[in-house]
Design a protein around this motif. Sequence first.
Motif, PDB file in Angstrom:
ATOM      1  N   PRO A 198       0.631  -1.212   0.105  1.00  0.00           N
ATOM      2  CA  PRO A 198      -0.061  -0.124   0.135  1.00  0.00           C
ATOM      3  C   PRO A 198       0.887   1.266   0.086  1.00  0.00           C
ATOM      4  CG  PRO A 198      -0.130  -0.877   2.051  1.00  0.00           C
ATOM      5  CD  PRO A 198       0.621  -2.121   1.290  1.00  0.00           C
ATOM      6  N   PHE A 199       0.412   2.385  -0.457  1.00  0.00           N
ATOM      7  CA  PHE A 199       0.836   3.567  -0.904  1.00  0.00           C
ATOM      8  C   PHE A 199       0.548   4.458   0.367  1.00  0.00           C
ATOM      9  CE2 PHE A 199       0.755   7.546  -3.830  1.00  0.00           C
ATOM     10  CZ  PHE A 199       2.385   7.829  -3.322  1.00  0.00           C
ATOM     11  N   PHE A 200       1.343   4.670   1.269  1.00  0.00           N
ATOM     12  CA  PHE A 200       1.404   5.732   2.223  1.00  0.00           C
ATOM     13  C   PHE A 200       2.372   6.917   2.349  1.00  0.00           C
ATOM     14  CE2 PHE A 200      -1.353   2.353   3.989  1.00  0.00           C
ATOM     15  CZ  PHE A 200      -2.860   2.748   3.792  1.00  0.00           C
ATOM     16  N   GLY A 201       2.432   7.873   3.041  1.00  0.00           N
ATOM     17  CA  GLY A 201       3.409   8.794   3.123  1.00  0.00           C
ATOM     18  C   GLY A 201       3.247   9.706   4.281  1.00  0.00           C
ATOM     19  N   CYS A 221      11.055  10.832  -4.137  1.00  0.00           N
ATOM     20  CA  CYS A 221      10.944  11.761  -5.160  1.00  0.00           C
ATOM     21  C   CYS A 221       9.506  11.574  -5.772  1.00  0.00           C
ATOM     22  CB  CYS A 221      12.135  12.660  -5.494  1.00  0.00           C
ATOM     23  SG  CYS A 221      13.011  11.501  -6.830  1.00  0.00           S
ATOM     24  N   VAL A 222       9.552  10.620  -6.345  1.00  0.00           N
ATOM     25  CA  VAL A 222       8.507  10.317  -7.357  1.00  0.00           C
ATOM     26  C   VAL A 222       6.937  10.209  -6.407  1.00  0.00           C
ATOM     27  CG1 VAL A 222       7.443   8.511  -8.724  1.00  0.00           C
ATOM     28  CG2 VAL A 222       9.745   9.281  -8.983  1.00  0.00           C
ATOM     29  N   ALA A 223       7.189   9.607  -5.223  1.00  0.00           N
ATOM     30  CA  ALA A 223       6.089   9.434  -4.507  1.00  0.00           C
ATOM     31  C   ALA A 223       5.795  11.140  -3.970  1.00  0.00           C
ATOM     32  CB  ALA A 223       6.322   8.710  -3.218  1.00  0.00           C
ATOM     33  N   LEU A 273       8.515   2.092   0.924  1.00  0.00           N
ATOM     34  CA  LEU A 273       7.502   2.308   1.606  1.00  0.00           C
ATOM     35  C   LEU A 273       7.352   1.566   2.698  1.00  0.00           C
ATOM     36  CD1 LEU A 273       4.870   2.851  -1.440  1.00  0.00           C
ATOM     37  CD2 LEU A 273       5.819   4.698  -0.078  1.00  0.00           C
ATOM     38  N   ILE A 274       8.103   0.571   2.772  1.00  0.00           N
ATOM     39  CA  ILE A 274       8.003  -0.712   3.812  1.00  0.00           C
ATOM     40  C   ILE A 274       7.867  -0.105   5.197  1.00  0.00           C
ATOM     41  CG2 ILE A 274      10.489  -1.277   3.962  1.00  0.00           C
ATOM     42  CD1 ILE A 274       9.683  -4.065   4.301  1.00  0.00           C
TER      43      ILE A 274
END
Length: 325
Positions: A198-201, A221-223, A273-274
Motif C-alpha cells: 500500500p501507498f502511504f506517506g 521523490c516520485v512519491a 514504503l516498507i
Amino acid sequence: MSNQIDPTVDPYGYLGIARNPDGSITRIFDFFAKTPACSDNNDSIPVLTKDIPVNKSNNTWVRLFCPRKVLDSTPITKLPLIVYYHGGGFVLGSAAGSICYEFCTNIAVKIPAVIVSPEYRLAPEHRLPAAYNDSMEALQWIKSTSDQWLTKYADFSKCYLMGSSSGGNIAYHIGLRAVGCVDHLNPLKIQGLILHQPFFGGTRRTPSELRLANDKIFPPCVADVLWKLALPKGVDRDHGYCNPTAGIKLELLDKIKGQGWKILVTGCDGDPLIDRQIELMNILKEKGLIVVGEFSNGGFHGYEFHDSSKAKVLFGVLENFLTSL
C-alpha cells in the motif's frame, strides 16, 4: 518501467507527464499499456472480462473478471468476491491496464474468485477524495447490481477489498468508510482488507525512504510528486489520506474489530514504503485487529507484477489468507 528517464533526476518525465504554468499537467504518454475486456465464450482464455458503466457523468465503470470454469459448472458454486483497486499513485493507471488485467486474471484462476475492478477518476484533474468517492460508489453498484456474473457466481457474503500501491491505500480508506455503513451495503458482507504494497506517506522521511532515496523504480521523490498532484490543495503529506497515523478514527477501528475483519498487509524491504506499511500494520495490531503481515527480502515496489515466481508466492499468500482464520 516505460522509459529510461532517471526518476531521481526528472520524476515528472519518468511518470510521463509535463507540468503546465497553471498547475495542470499534460500526459505525454500512457505509463501503463491497456488491454480490452473480452467476454467471448468461444475463446480459450481462462477468465472472461467485461466492462460495465457505473456513473456515466464521471465516466466511471467497473471491469468484471469471471473464471470460465465457474460459468460452465453444474451445480453452480459461488466464489469469493474480490473488489480490486488498481495502483498508479492516484494519477496514473486504469482498471483496463494490462498489468491489472494479467494480475486480476491470475488471481481469478489461482484462488479462484470473481473480481470487480473499479475505474476511478484520476488526479490532479480530480484530486482526492474523488478516487475514494468513486470507489465507494462502485461498492454501492455491486451490492445492488443485477448482473448475472455477480448475482449467480459471486458469494456476496465473502467479499474482500484489495488494492495494490495507491489501490491498497484506497482499499484501506474504503474499508474505513464501509465499516461505518455496513447495514447499507447488504447483501454485500466485507470480510477483510488486502493491502498489497500500500501507498502511504508523510512529511518525515522514514529510514527505508532514506535508505532507498536513489531507488530507480519508486524513489521518495516520485512519491512526493504523486502526493502533490493527488492531495487536496493546501494540505501536506501528513493529511489523513496520505498518512494513516494522522488522525486515526479509533471508533472505526473498533467497528472493524467488532466485525471480525481480517487484514493482510504485504511488502518487501526493497520498497521505500516498507516502514510505513509495517507502522500501519503494528498500529492495527495494537488496536486488537486481526492482521497478517507478509514482508519479504529484496524486491521493489510492484515487483510481483514483473516476476512470475514472486507473483506465485503472493497468490499462495492470498489463498492462505482467504481460507484461514
